[in-house]
Design an enzyme around this catalytic site. Structure first.
Site, short mmCIF file in Angstrom:
data_model
loop_
_atom_site.label_atom_id
_atom_site.label_comp_id
_atom_site.label_asym_id
_atom_site.label_seq_id
_atom_site.Cartn_x
_atom_site.Cartn_y
_atom_site.Cartn_z
N GLU A 192 -11.14 -8.35 -6.19
CA GLU A 192 -10.55 -9.29 -6.82
C GLU A 192 -11.42 -9.65 -8.10
O GLU A 192 -10.94 -10.06 -9.13
CB GLU A 192 -10.25 -10.61 -5.83
CG GLU A 192 -8.98 -10.25 -5.09
CD GLU A 192 -9.75 -9.67 -3.83
OE1 GLU A 192 -10.77 -9.50 -3.57
OE2 GLU A 192 -8.75 -9.16 -3.26
N ARG A 203 0.66 -1.39 -0.04
CA ARG A 203 -0.03 0.15 -0.08
C ARG A 203 0.72 1.24 0.09
O ARG A 203 0.77 2.24 -0.86
CB ARG A 203 -0.95 0.02 1.17
CG ARG A 203 -1.76 -1.25 1.02
CD ARG A 203 -2.94 -1.14 2.40
NE ARG A 203 -3.41 -2.37 2.72
CZ ARG A 203 -4.64 -2.55 3.07
NH1 ARG A 203 -5.31 -1.54 3.12
NH2 ARG A 203 -5.12 -3.76 3.28
C1 DMJ Z 1 -5.50 -6.24 -1.14
O1 DMJ Z 1 -4.83 -5.51 0.03
C2 DMJ Z 1 -4.70 -6.71 -1.98
O2 DMJ Z 1 -5.45 -6.96 -3.17
C3 DMJ Z 1 -4.07 -7.84 -1.42
O3 DMJ Z 1 -3.30 -8.77 -2.25
C4 DMJ Z 1 -5.35 -8.74 -0.97
N1 DMJ Z 1 -6.21 -8.20 -0.09
C5 DMJ Z 1 -6.32 -6.85 -0.48
C6 DMJ Z 1 -7.88 -6.70 -1.18
O4 DMJ Z 1 -8.75 -7.79 -0.78
#
Ligand code: DMJ
Length: 622
Positions: free
Chosen positions: A515, A251
């Site tokens: 996703e 992030r």
């Molecule tokens: C996000 O922080 C990223 O995509 C991570 O790889 C998986 N979880 C969350 C979103 O669901």
């Protein structure tokens, strides 16, 4: 002092010069010329003289640090050329062309003017989609990726209005965060205050850093400016509490790097490197596999999550640092970042894999697997994603990543991919040889991943992997379609009569995850099958209907209930990922095209590192 000497050196010279002997004059002239040389040299070598130096060189050439040779051990790509030189070339290629045409304006200025990469105007509004069309390499080699659809489609009224809707959602989410939770990590849209997640310790501003590139790409200029200002004045890494290496990397480091690559603004680069440096001690374990958690206040202390299989590190965490750390080396010229992630890969390569599968747990102390739980969803997911993306981001030079990816995929297909009674393809989890017939929302990213890797698949497997990608996408869409809210649950099952639905209460929630729409976006780009845009639009409508509240967007506790039970969190990844992927889904193909950009797992675009960067330096220098 040198400046004083220089400025004082001419005083009274003319009047005295005539009265001294020839030999003395000669000595004095030598002294004078030496003094001029010293002054001139000082302009070039003193640290505070960069502006003057630029003025003299008439160029924006970055400072060069000669670290040639120091790239050893970080893989063939970085060893071949100084990473700093590569980064320099990258930035130069990013800006070249724009400088030629418009002077040294930022991409943000370009957005304001509605000027696209090809000099075309963005029709109608000042969306920045086109401002980052194709990305940096287009600017250097001048070729556009082939468009797979008639251009007319992208100006289609529906698509434009869908894109506008997503932009409005982003503005709504942002405005409420700014109003009620500014400077905290996330917004609680019902309580109307800030939300502190345990992932970031005392580190603040997750939503701001995670949103930078989304704001930029959508052309939300004022909001981007505010976010930048906050980063400049408030983003502080000297904080207490434990932070998650993985979360902070994807992030914060990812967000800062991406903002840097999109804007060329050195502030973001400096912040990314500063944070990257602070994370390095977390890799000081007997194996080089990092701890999950690190205390920023005591940089040498790391530990793992208490629940993680006897103190193990987690595959999806230590295996999802590669893209960011390679880029940290790119922008800093310091190979140590890339060395850390290459060391992780080395450990993984050395290990015996049960049935060719990668268990989710690994001890950073012994280097042995923990529990044999394998998942392409939570705990495993983005490790696989980063293998194929490392291959793509390296301009298809990282053969090791490619081999690891296709081998892992083959093992997954053999051992985990199954069909339900009704014919839905899913990817099950594996617990020491026993299949758990469930698929997590997180695992739905794999449709996009399969599509992204299909082209380079060995032995005529390309078509097969595209088909598998489409089947997984259908399954994930079904998990949405079969709920009352048309949003998908956290996990859905394929046993006990269940078919793509959650059967346990604690699997029924939806927390604004990206996703499924991420996969729609990739599938749309690779196939141009209109159903992916239709499904994306269904998701937008469901988000509006069930997650939008007075002051932002909230997750819901039960996707099968029409009664709103909100969880009161507006996750930062909703702004970083969900809304960005939806926006890209309804944009032209050239916006952040896969030929030039790779999204990190938090949807922060990072540029492909060109194999011919060195040649570009030479070309650019001419
Ligand atoms: C996000 O922080 C990223 O995509 C991570 O790889 C998986 N979880 C969350 C979103 O669901």
């Amino acid at each position: 002092m040198i400046r004083k000497l220089c400025s004082g050196s001419g005083l009274g010279l003319g009047s005295r010069f005539g009265s001294i002997r020839l030999s003395q004059r000669f000595v004095f002239l030598i002294f004078l010329s030496a003094l001029v040389t010293v002054c001139f040299g000082a302009i070039f070598f003193l640290p505070d003289s960069l502006r003057l130096r630029r003025f003299f060189l008439l160029s924006t050439e970055p400072q060069r640090t000669d670290i040639a040779g120091s790239g050893q051990g970080v893989g063939p790509r970085l060893a071949a050329a100084s990473p700093h030189r590569q980064a320099e070339a990258h930035i130069r290629s990013l800006w070249r062309g724009k400088e030629d045409r418009l002077g040294k304006e930022s991409l943000l200025d370009l957005i304001r003017q509605g000027v696209t990469e090809g000099g075309r105007r963005v029709t109608g509004d000042s969306e920045s989609g086109a401002a980052v069309n194709g990305g940096p390499v287009e600017a250097s080699n001048g070729h556009h990726p082939p468009s797979l659809e008639p251009r007319a489609q992208s100006t289609d009224q529906d698509v434009r209005s869908h894109r506008e809707k997503v932009k409005e959602m982003m503005k709504f989410a942002w405005d409420n965060y700014r109003r009620y939770a500014w400077g905290t990590n996330e917004l609680k849209p019902l309580s109307k205050n800030g939300h502190a997640s345990g992932l970031f310790g005392g580190l603040l501003g997750a939503t701001i850093v995670d949103s930078l590139d989304t704001l930029f790409i959508m052309g939300l200029q004022e909001e981007f400016r505010e976010a930048r200002e906050w980063v400049e004045n408030n983003l502080d890494f000297n904080v207490n509490g434990e932070v998650s290496l993985f979360e902070v990397t994807i992030r914060f480091v990812g967000g800062l790097l991406s903002a840097y690559y999109l804007t060329g603004d050195e502030l973001f680069k400096a912040k990314a490197i500063e944070l990257g440096e602070k994370l390095l001690p977390d890799f000081n374990t007997p194996t080089g596999i990092p701890w999950a958690l690190i205390k920023p206040s005591q940089w040498l202390v790391g530990r793992n999550w208490g629940w993680a299989s006897g103190g193990s590190s987690i595959l999806a965490e230590f295996g999802t640092l590669h893209l960011e750390f390679v880029h940290l080396s790119e922008v800093s010229g310091n190979p140590k970042f890339a060395e850390k992630v290459m060391a992780i890969r080395k450990v993984l390569n050395r290990l015996e894999k049960p049935h060719g599968l990668y268990p989710n747990y690994l001890s950073p102390v012994t280097g042995h697997w923990g529990q044999h739980h394998v998942s392409i969803g939570g705990l495993g997911d983005s490790f696989y994603e980063y293998l194929i993306k490392a291959w793509l981001m390296s301009d298809k030079t990282d053969e090791e990543a490619k081999t690891m990816y296709y081998e892992a995929l083959q093992a997954i297909e053999t051992n985990l991919v199954r069909k339900s009674a009704s014919g839905l393809t899913y990817i099950a989890e594996w617990r020491g040889g026993i299949l758990d017939h469930k698929m997590g929302h997180l695992a739905c990213f794999s449709g996009g991943m399969l599509a992204m890797g299909a082209d380079d698949a060995p032995a005529d497997q390309s078509k097969h992997y595209m088909e598998l990608a489409a089947e997984i996408t259908v399954t994930c869409h079904e998990s949405y379609k079969r709920s009352a809210t048309k949003l998908g649950p956290e996990a859905f099952r394929f046993d006990g009569g269940a078919d793509a639905v959650a059967t346990r209460m604690n699997d029924k929630y939806y927390i604004l995850r990206p996703e499924v729409v991420e996969t729609y976006m990739h599938m749309w780009r690779f196939t141009h099958d209109p159903r992916y845009r239709e499904w994306g639009w269904e998701a937008v409508q469901a988000l509006e209907q069930h997650c939008r509240v007075d002051a932002g967007f909230s997750g819901i506790r039960d996707v099968y209930s029409n009664l709103p039970h909100h969880d009161d969190v507006q996750q930062s990844f909703f702004l970083a990922e969900t809304l960005k992927y939806l926006y890209v889904l309804f944009s032209e193909d050239e916006l952040l095209s896969p030929e030039h950009w790779v999204f990190n797992t938090e949807a922060h675009p990072l540029p492909v590192i060109r194999r011919n960067t060195q040649e570009q330096v030479i070309t650019n220098d001419q």
